[in-house]
Enzyme design. Structure first.
Site, PDB file in Angstrom:
ATOM      1  N   ARG A 180       2.177 110.684 -18.716  1.00 34.17           N
ATOM      2  CA  ARG A 180       1.599 110.897 -17.394  1.00 34.17           C
ATOM      3  C   ARG A 180       1.364 109.573 -16.655  1.00 34.17           C
ATOM      4  O   ARG A 180       1.357 109.527 -15.440  1.00 34.17           O
ATOM      5  CB  ARG A 180       0.307 111.708 -17.496  1.00 34.17           C
ATOM      6  CG  ARG A 180       0.562 113.193 -17.720  1.00 34.17           C
ATOM      7  CD  ARG A 180      -0.699 113.942 -18.096  1.00 34.17           C
ATOM      8  NE  ARG A 180      -1.168 113.527 -19.393  1.00 34.17           N
ATOM      9  CZ  ARG A 180      -2.255 113.999 -19.990  1.00 34.17           C
ATOM     10  NH1 ARG A 180      -2.998 114.895 -19.373  1.00 34.17           N
ATOM     11  NH2 ARG A 180      -2.607 113.596 -21.180  1.00 34.17           N
ATOM     12  N   GLN A 181       1.169 108.507 -17.423  1.00 33.59           N
ATOM     13  CA  GLN A 181       1.007 107.180 -16.776  1.00 33.59           C
ATOM     14  C   GLN A 181       2.419 106.601 -16.605  1.00 33.59           C
ATOM     15  O   GLN A 181       2.855 105.732 -17.365  1.00 33.59           O
ATOM     16  CB  GLN A 181       0.105 106.283 -17.654  1.00 33.59           C
ATOM     17  CG  GLN A 181      -0.264 104.949 -17.009  1.00 33.59           C
ATOM     18  CD  GLN A 181      -1.305 105.052 -15.904  1.00 33.59           C
ATOM     19  OE1 GLN A 181      -1.984 106.062 -15.754  1.00 33.59           O
ATOM     20  NE2 GLN A 181      -1.431 104.018 -15.096  1.00 33.59           N
ATOM     21  N   ARG A 238      -6.249 116.095  -7.045  1.00 30.55           N
ATOM     22  CA  ARG A 238      -7.067 115.496  -8.105  1.00 30.55           C
ATOM     23  C   ARG A 238      -7.931 114.396  -7.496  1.00 30.55           C
ATOM     24  O   ARG A 238      -7.418 113.425  -6.966  1.00 30.55           O
ATOM     25  CB  ARG A 238      -6.165 114.949  -9.211  1.00 30.55           C
ATOM     26  CG  ARG A 238      -6.926 114.498 -10.443  1.00 30.55           C
ATOM     27  CD  ARG A 238      -5.995 114.056 -11.557  1.00 30.55           C
ATOM     28  NE  ARG A 238      -5.483 115.135 -12.385  1.00 30.55           N
ATOM     29  CZ  ARG A 238      -6.191 115.740 -13.328  1.00 30.55           C
ATOM     30  NH1 ARG A 238      -7.447 115.396 -13.542  1.00 30.55           N
ATOM     31  NH2 ARG A 238      -5.645 116.693 -14.055  1.00 30.55           N
ATOM     32  N   HIS A 298       6.276 115.421 -20.325  1.00 32.56           N
ATOM     33  CA  HIS A 298       5.781 115.415 -18.949  1.00 32.56           C
ATOM     34  C   HIS A 298       6.588 114.427 -18.104  1.00 32.56           C
ATOM     35  O   HIS A 298       6.206 113.272 -17.942  1.00 32.56           O
ATOM     36  CB  HIS A 298       4.292 115.066 -18.926  1.00 32.56           C
ATOM     37  CG  HIS A 298       3.687 115.266 -17.578  1.00 32.56           C
ATOM     38  ND1 HIS A 298       3.197 116.483 -17.153  1.00 32.56           N
ATOM     39  CD2 HIS A 298       3.545 114.436 -16.530  1.00 32.56           C
ATOM     40  CE1 HIS A 298       2.776 116.371 -15.917  1.00 32.56           C
ATOM     41  NE2 HIS A 298       2.970 115.131 -15.510  1.00 32.56           N
ATOM     42  N   LYS A 313      -2.440 121.198  -6.292  1.00 31.61           N
ATOM     43  CA  LYS A 313      -3.665 120.642  -6.886  1.00 31.61           C
ATOM     44  C   LYS A 313      -4.000 119.299  -6.233  1.00 31.61           C
ATOM     45  O   LYS A 313      -3.139 118.467  -6.055  1.00 31.61           O
ATOM     46  CB  LYS A 313      -3.430 120.458  -8.383  1.00 31.61           C
ATOM     47  CG  LYS A 313      -4.583 119.891  -9.166  1.00 31.61           C
ATOM     48  CD  LYS A 313      -4.346 119.992 -10.664  1.00 31.61           C
ATOM     49  CE  LYS A 313      -3.457 118.889 -11.198  1.00 31.61           C
ATOM     50  NZ  LYS A 313      -3.317 118.912 -12.652  1.00 31.61           N
TER      51      LYS A 313
HETATM   52  C1  R5P Z   1      -0.627 117.096 -15.350  1.00 36.43           C
HETATM   53  O1  R5P Z   1      -0.074 117.029 -14.266  1.00 36.43           O
HETATM   54  C2  R5P Z   1      -0.335 118.154 -16.365  1.00 36.43           C
HETATM   55  O2  R5P Z   1       0.785 118.920 -16.053  1.00 36.43           O
HETATM   56  C3  R5P Z   1      -1.537 119.064 -16.580  1.00 36.43           C
HETATM   57  O3  R5P Z   1      -1.723 119.875 -15.442  1.00 36.43           O
HETATM   58  C4  R5P Z   1      -2.806 118.266 -16.836  1.00 36.43           C
HETATM   59  O4  R5P Z   1      -2.570 117.304 -17.833  1.00 36.43           O
HETATM   60  C5  R5P Z   1      -3.934 119.177 -17.262  1.00 36.43           C
HETATM   61  O5  R5P Z   1      -5.082 118.401 -17.405  1.00 36.43           O
HETATM   62  P1  R5P Z   1      -6.523 119.049 -17.458  1.00 36.43           P
HETATM   63  O6  R5P Z   1      -6.472 120.165 -18.468  1.00 36.43           O
HETATM   64  O7  R5P Z   1      -7.407 117.930 -17.912  1.00 36.43           O
HETATM   65  O8  R5P Z   1      -6.868 119.512 -16.091  1.00 36.43           O
END
Ligand code: R5P
Length: 294
Positions: free
Chosen positions: A93-94, A192, A126, A190
């Site tokens: 993710r990073q 964040r 990911h 979403k």
């Molecule tokens: C990030 O974009 C991934 O696809 C997941 O949506 C994310 O890692 C979920 O993280 P959390 O359960 O902490 O909201």
């Protein structure tokens, strides 16, 4: 060939060994009193293909380091090839420097694995800004997906389902799983605000009223993304709400929070060992190991 695990994924490693009818031989991994790593192979390695099965959770750093230690040792002992099966590959993710001075962790992780692994097999990594694992890995990689297995699981068990991806990145899972089932899907957008605070809204409106809503995502970490999606589904009158994650990390009491928020079921694949595991990825990995799946 023989199969071992580097601390995590022991059950999956054993399932794979049984499926492929090859030996499973666990490593001895411990720490000296001062914390230094001790690692020992308990089967002769020379001339063999060694398969290390290790999801990078819990404890991504320790998981990565154990893989490096095991791979370097296997090479040192004369292994022909070291194959890493990492159903869950952390750090992806990073994938950029979001703020000045940050480490691009995915590149650091890949650099270390490139130096000691001959081939990497992973499931639903990911990939967001990277188009392919080739963007960071120089060694051959096999990218598997659990989409079909998840689709079949839902098809067998849930009547009248609709699929929701909790953020736009999850369209790749939501769309493919809905296609496998033959049902409608949508994704949420979403926002964040921080690593622990997210909010979301539906992008394309579909009817959720009276439906069995299945929210699918690659990773369930704290569970907050899933809970935000659940709120939308509840408000829209869903009959039941199930969360399915490929990789169930469930950090910071994520599962408890999801259950408290009102999920009827929380289901994961066995990419990461967890009591919520209901979908077995071993057959796909076994096929990839013997070369049928590329
Ligand atoms: C990030 O974009 C991934 O696809 C997941 O949506 C994310 O890692 C979920 O993280 P959390 O359960 O902490 O909201």
């Amino acid at each position: 060939m023989f199969i071992t695990s580097c601390g995590n994924s022991k059950q999956l490693a054993q399932r794979l060994a049984r499926k492929l009818n090859v030996k499973y031989s666990p490593l001895t991994i411990s720490a000296f009193p001062d914390g230094d790593t001790y690692l020992k192979f308990n089967t002769a390695v020379r001339g063999k293909d060694v398969v290390l099965v290790q999801s990078f959770q819990p404890d991504p750093e320790k998981s990565l380091l154990s893989v490096i230690w095991a791979a370097e040792t296997a090479k040192d002992l004369g292994a022909k090839k070291v194959i890493l099966v990492a159903p869950y590959l952390a750090y992806l993710r990073q994938d950029k420097r979001f703020h000045p001075g940050e480490a691009v962790s995915s590149r650091i992780m890949a650099k270390h694995l490139n130096s000691c692994i001959d081939k990497i097999i992973t499931i639903d990594p990911h990939l967001h800004r990277y188009k392919s694992l080739k963007d960071i890995f120089t060694v051959p990689t096999v990218k598997l997906t659990a989409n079909q297995l998840i689709g079949q699981y839902v098809k067998r068990r849930v009547k009248d389902p609709v699929i929701i991806g909790p953020d736009w990145e999850s369209y790749q899972w939501a769309e493919a799983i809905a296609r496998e089932i033959g049902c409608e899907h949508t994704v949420l957008k979403k926002t964040r605000f921080s690593s622990r605070r997210v909010a979301s809204r539906m992008v394309k409106d579909i009817t959720l009223k009276g439906k069995n809503v299945i929210i699918v995502d690659d990773i369930i970490s704290t569970g907050k993304t899933m809970i935000e999606a659940l709120k939308k589904a509840k408000k829209a009158g869903a009959k039941s709400i199930t969360a399915i994650g490929v990789h169930g990390l469930f950090v910071e009491k994520g599962l408890e929070k999801m259950k408290k928020a009102g999920f009827d079921r929380v289901i994961t694949t066995n990419c990461i060992e967890h009591p919520t595991n209901q979908i077995d990825v071993a057959p796909s990995i076994a096929e990839a190991l013997v070369g049928k799946k590329r």
